[in-house]
Design a protein around this motif. Structure first.
Motif, PDB file in Angstrom:
ATOM      1  N   ARG A   1       0.727  -0.993  -0.030  1.00 57.36           N
ATOM      2  CA  ARG A   1      -0.080   0.030  -0.070  1.00 57.36           C
ATOM      3  C   ARG A   1       0.878   1.349  -0.020  1.00 57.36           C
ATOM      4  N   PHE A   2       0.664   2.064  -0.896  1.00 60.22           N
ATOM      5  CA  PHE A   2       1.483   3.229  -1.086  1.00 60.22           C
ATOM      6  C   PHE A   2       0.826   4.555  -0.551  1.00 60.22           C
ATOM      7  N   LEU A   3       1.050   4.927   0.620  1.00 63.78           N
ATOM      8  CA  LEU A   3       0.546   6.198   1.436  1.00 63.78           C
ATOM      9  C   LEU A   3       0.704   7.445   0.536  1.00 63.78           C
ATOM     10  N   LEU A   4      -0.336   8.262   0.656  1.00 56.44           N
ATOM     11  CA  LEU A   4      -0.249   9.478   0.027  1.00 56.44           C
ATOM     12  C   LEU A   4       0.023  10.673   0.965  1.00 56.44           C
ATOM     13  N   GLY A   5       0.143  10.196   2.258  1.00 57.31           N
ATOM     14  CA  GLY A   5       0.334  11.259   3.218  1.00 57.31           C
ATOM     15  C   GLY A   5       0.317  10.515   4.662  1.00 57.31           C
ATOM     16  N   LEU A   6       0.019  11.195   5.599  1.00 62.66           N
ATOM     17  CA  LEU A   6      -0.144  10.769   7.077  1.00 62.66           C
ATOM     18  C   LEU A   6      -1.428   9.693   7.146  1.00 62.66           C
ATOM     19  N   ASN A   7      -0.892   8.613   7.717  1.00 62.75           N
ATOM     20  CA  ASN A   7      -1.922   7.366   7.655  1.00 62.75           C
ATOM     21  C   ASN A   7      -3.042   7.428   8.803  1.00 62.75           C
ATOM     22  N   VAL A   8      -3.811   8.659   8.720  1.00 61.92           N
ATOM     23  CA  VAL A   8      -4.653   9.035   9.685  1.00 61.92           C
ATOM     24  C   VAL A   8      -5.767   7.923   9.596  1.00 61.92           C
ATOM     25  N   ASP A   9      -6.189   7.349   8.487  1.00 59.33           N
ATOM     26  CA  ASP A   9      -7.303   6.463   8.140  1.00 59.33           C
ATOM     27  C   ASP A   9      -7.178   5.376   9.069  1.00 59.33           C
ATOM     28  N   ALA A  10      -5.740   4.757   9.019  1.00 64.47           N
ATOM     29  CA  ALA A  10      -5.623   3.593  10.062  1.00 64.47           C
ATOM     30  C   ALA A  10      -5.760   4.027  11.336  1.00 64.47           C
ATOM     31  N   ARG A  11      -5.390   4.958  11.708  1.00 72.67           N
ATOM     32  CA  ARG A  11      -5.677   5.193  13.193  1.00 72.67           C
ATOM     33  C   ARG A  11      -7.353   5.411  13.531  1.00 72.67           C
ATOM     34  N   MET A  12      -8.018   5.868  12.603  1.00 70.95           N
ATOM     35  CA  MET A  12      -9.279   6.163  12.880  1.00 70.95           C
ATOM     36  C   MET A  12     -10.133   4.459  12.655  1.00 70.95           C
ATOM     37  N   ARG A  13      -9.194   3.885  11.873  1.00 73.13           N
ATOM     38  CA  ARG A  13      -9.608   2.194  11.767  1.00 73.13           C
ATOM     39  C   ARG A  13      -9.782   1.735  13.294  1.00 73.13           C
ATOM     40  N   ARG A  14      -8.415   2.053  13.897  1.00 72.10           N
ATOM     41  CA  ARG A  14      -8.510   1.495  15.192  1.00 72.10           C
ATOM     42  C   ARG A  14      -9.229   2.083  16.157  1.00 72.10           C
ATOM     43  N   HIS A  15      -9.753   3.265  16.274  1.00 73.61           N
ATOM     44  CA  HIS A  15     -10.586   3.914  17.100  1.00 73.61           C
ATOM     45  C   HIS A  15     -11.940   3.191  16.697  1.00 73.61           C
ATOM     46  N   PHE A  16     -12.458   2.868  15.432  1.00 72.20           N
ATOM     47  CA  PHE A  16     -13.384   2.428  15.320  1.00 72.20           C
ATOM     48  C   PHE A  16     -13.609   0.779  15.849  1.00 72.20           C
TER      49      PHE A  16
END
Length: 210
Positions: free
Chosen positions: A160-175
């Motif tokens: 997976r090629f990140l286009l910026g900070l991986n904030v979606d992964a942190r949000m997934r952990r919150h979910f």
């Protein structure tokens, strides 16, 4: 060094391609065979960047697909959120009081629909192409899950090629944390259901020649 076949996968959005292009060119200049799979609407942009395009899926725009996917319940929810200026799209949100199950559940329903609009039409043809071309590596931009599904279907290495900070992964952990606190009958996970369905749907399809 043995030359590899490398397939880049991106949603049909110009800015996503531009961020992938330097790595694609670096691999191509190093002697690897590089191709870029995306929706037909991006074909000219890919070829003008000096890369080989592999058009897959529908040429209908992402926004048109989103409009078709929305049901009455979701339209009503979007209208309600718009009226109070809250579209549940701040992936950098980190305050526990804002990360309620109701917000997270609706947020990931929206993520599921958006990702489906960006990826669903590309999955089948990308899998078929990978079965024929047999890439050694698939590099997919951070929201181009069709690339991960295709790589998994053919057993290729992928990243997976990140286009910026991986904030979606942190949000997934919150979910997942908040979801685990809910009663078993109320642990909806729209995004996981969508990804699982995409992988299962590739198992029985026969390849075609490209």
């Amino acid at each position: 060094m043995t030359a590899m076949r490398v397939l880049f996968a991106t949603i049909p959005v110009r800015s996503h391609l531009h961020l992938l292009a330097p790595m694609a060119w670096a691999l191509q200049a190093a002697g690897h065979e590089v191709r870029v799979a995306s929706g037909p609407e991006l074909t000219d942009v890919i070829t003008k960047a000096g890369l080989t395009a592999v058009p897959v899926g529908s040429d209908q725009s992402i926004f048109e697909k989103l409009e078709q996917m929305m049901d009455d319940e979701l339209r009503e929810k979007v209208k309600e959120l718009e009226e109070r200026g809250d579209l549940l799209v701040d992936l950098s949100e980190n305050r526990k009081e804002e990360l309620t199950w109701e917000r997270l559940r609706w947020g990931f329903r929206g993520a599921r629909m958006t990702n489906a609009a960006m990826n669903d039409s590309m999955v089948e043809e990308m899998v078929e192409y990978c079965r024929w071309w047999k890439p050694d590596l698939v590099v997919w931009d951070s929201v181009s899950y069709a690339g991960s599904i295709a790589a998994t279907a053919v057993g290729a290495a992928h990243g997976r090629f990140l286009l910026g900070l991986n904030v979606d992964a942190r949000m997934r952990r919150h979910f997942l944390r908040v979801r685990a606190q809910q009663p078993p009958e109320d642990r909806e996970d729209a995004l996981a259901d969508w990804l699982g369905a995409g992988r299962r749907s590739t198992e029985c399809r026969s390849p075609r020649r490209w």
